[in-house]
Design a protein around this motif. Structure first.
Motif, PDB file in Angstrom:
ATOM      1  N   ARG A 273       0.836  -1.199   0.000  1.00 29.05           N
ATOM      2  CA  ARG A 273       0.000   0.000   0.000  1.00 29.05           C
ATOM      3  C   ARG A 273       0.873   1.251   0.000  1.00 29.05           C
ATOM      4  NH1 ARG A 273      -3.988  -0.718   4.374  1.00 29.05           N
ATOM      5  NH2 ARG A 273      -4.585   1.408   3.851  1.00 29.05           N
ATOM      6  N   ASP A 274       0.356   2.333  -0.551  1.00 28.59           N
ATOM      7  CA  ASP A 274       1.162   3.534  -0.755  1.00 28.59           C
ATOM      8  C   ASP A 274       0.916   4.628   0.264  1.00 28.59           C
ATOM      9  OD1 ASP A 274      -1.372   4.253  -1.520  1.00 28.59           O
ATOM     10  OD2 ASP A 274      -0.788   5.137  -3.440  1.00 28.59           O
ATOM     11  N   ASP A 275       0.107   4.362   1.304  1.00 28.89           N
ATOM     12  CA  ASP A 275      -0.204   5.408   2.278  1.00 28.89           C
ATOM     13  C   ASP A 275       0.443   5.158   3.635  1.00 28.89           C
ATOM     14  OD1 ASP A 275      -1.770   3.198   2.737  1.00 28.89           O
ATOM     15  OD2 ASP A 275      -3.601   4.305   3.195  1.00 28.89           O
TER      16      ASP A 275
END
Length: 375
Positions: A273-275
């Motif tokens: 995930r990128d967050d």
């Protein structure tokens, strides 16, 4: 393990009875081991098994199981021969505390092998809240600081630890034994649908809802195969049914069966995930394996993992957005020549993730710690 044994080291491994991530035994008792019984491993190591708890596929259930097995590891370690060094491998937090207790109990140097970016991941995932959060972080950092050596699998996380004041840090990346990877034919030039494969954990860290939504957008010209287990699996299956996405779910596999899935695949997903900021310095464990089989990579990653995939020139990097992933897969389905990446990925692994060279590096580090006056 094989490298240590080849150098004549005696190795005692304390680990739970082999079981699936959700707590159920999937192997025979002979294969999985029995509680508090010592077996000889494939490389001649002594394996001392501790019990586990059956648990629901939830974060709390998994934590309770890890706490129980970690606590059982302490008395099991007391029955092993007194070691020169205690190495604790940390995929989960409870075993970190157990390793610290064992090293102090046996009065031996401690090497902390950080497989993930703790405590940063705990902070991003909000595993603990409030006062417990700050206490857990302080305990993790205190053990890292008191260890004789902290080994990371990424250079980025090693840099993060040094910025916090740790000086006892080294990096030994994950690696692959290329001799165990069988040769595969390149993807077919013509095929009715694009075969997309994901092998690994189905958890919060992977955001597998993104590729499922992307598959729903692409439709019948592709098939997404998800192999593994994790706390999000049931929700992901429900999402795929609701979207009528072309997705198949399969349980975890081991040994030659893994290669069978790679053989069928056109492109393999590597995703985080990128967050969560901690994932800037995290590399998915399957990255090196995917590169070593020579398949095209759909990379949904950033930071150090993205840099590796770009350097290897083994596929395409896309944002963690369903529309972007779907656009890539439509392009690959219509232009199958893009799937033929040649030997780039395999060459990168040979040059940068050779397990034998990495094993030699690890042995040198442990030898230094064993010969150093205890902190």
């Amino acid at each position: 393990m094989r490298s240590f044994r080849a150098e004549g080291w005696d190795v005692d491994v304390v680990t739970p009875v082999a079981h699936a991530p959700y707590g159920r035994r999937t192997l025979t008792s002979h294969q999985a081991g029995r509680v508090f019984r010592t077996d000889r491993g494939a490389s001649g190591e002594q394996i001392r098994r501790v019990p586990f708890l059956w648990h629901r596929t939830t974060r709390s259930g998994r934590l309770i199981n890890h706490l129980f097995s970690a606590a059982m590891s302490i008395p099991a370690s007391a029955f092993a021969p007194r070691p020169d060094v205690v190495v604790v491998t940390v995929p989960s937090l409870p075993i970190l505390g157990a390793g610290f207790v064992v090293s102090r109990m046996l009065r031996r140097p401690l090497v902390v092998d950080m497989r993930d970016a703790w405590p940063d991941i705990a902070r991003d995932a909000r595993i603990v809240q409030g006062n417990a959060k700050s206490l857990a972080e302080r305990i993790i950092i205190a053990i890292q600081d008191r260890a004789d050596l902290v080994v990371t699998v990424t250079y980025g996380f090693a840099h993060t630890l040094r910025e916090r004041g740790l000086k006892n840090v080294a990096t030994v990346t994950n690696g692959i034994d290329m001799a165990s990877i069988r040769d595969m034919s390149p993807p077919a030039g013509r095929q009715d649908r694009l075969e997309v494969l994901y092998l690994g954990n189905h958890g919060e860290s992977q955001r597998l809802d993104v590729p499922i939504r992307a598959a729903a957008l692409v439709g019948p010209k592709m098939r997404l195969t998800l192999v593994g287990h994790g706390v999000e699996r049931n929700e992901l299956m429900a999402l795929a049914r609701r979207l009528d996405a072309p997705v198949e779910f399969h349980p975890p596999v081991h040994g030659p069966e893994i290669m069978d899935y790679y053989e069928r695949a056109d492109t393999c997903i590597v995703t985080l995930r990128d967050d969560w900021k901690s994932f800037d310095t995290t590399i998915p464990s399957k990255t090196y394996e995917v590169l070593s089989v020579g398949r095209h990579v759909t990379g949904i990653v950033r930071g150090e993992a993205r840099s590796i995939l770009e350097e290897a020139e083994a596929g395409h990097i896309v944002p963690s957005e369903a529309t972007a992933v779907a656009e890539l897969w439509n392009t690959l389905a219509d232009n199958r020549h893009l799937l033929r990446i040649g030997e780039q990925g395999r060459t990168w692994v040979r040059n940068n993730a050779n397990v034998h060279a990495l094993g030699r590096t690890y042995i040198d580090l442990i030898t230094e710690v064993a010969g150093r006056p205890r902190r």
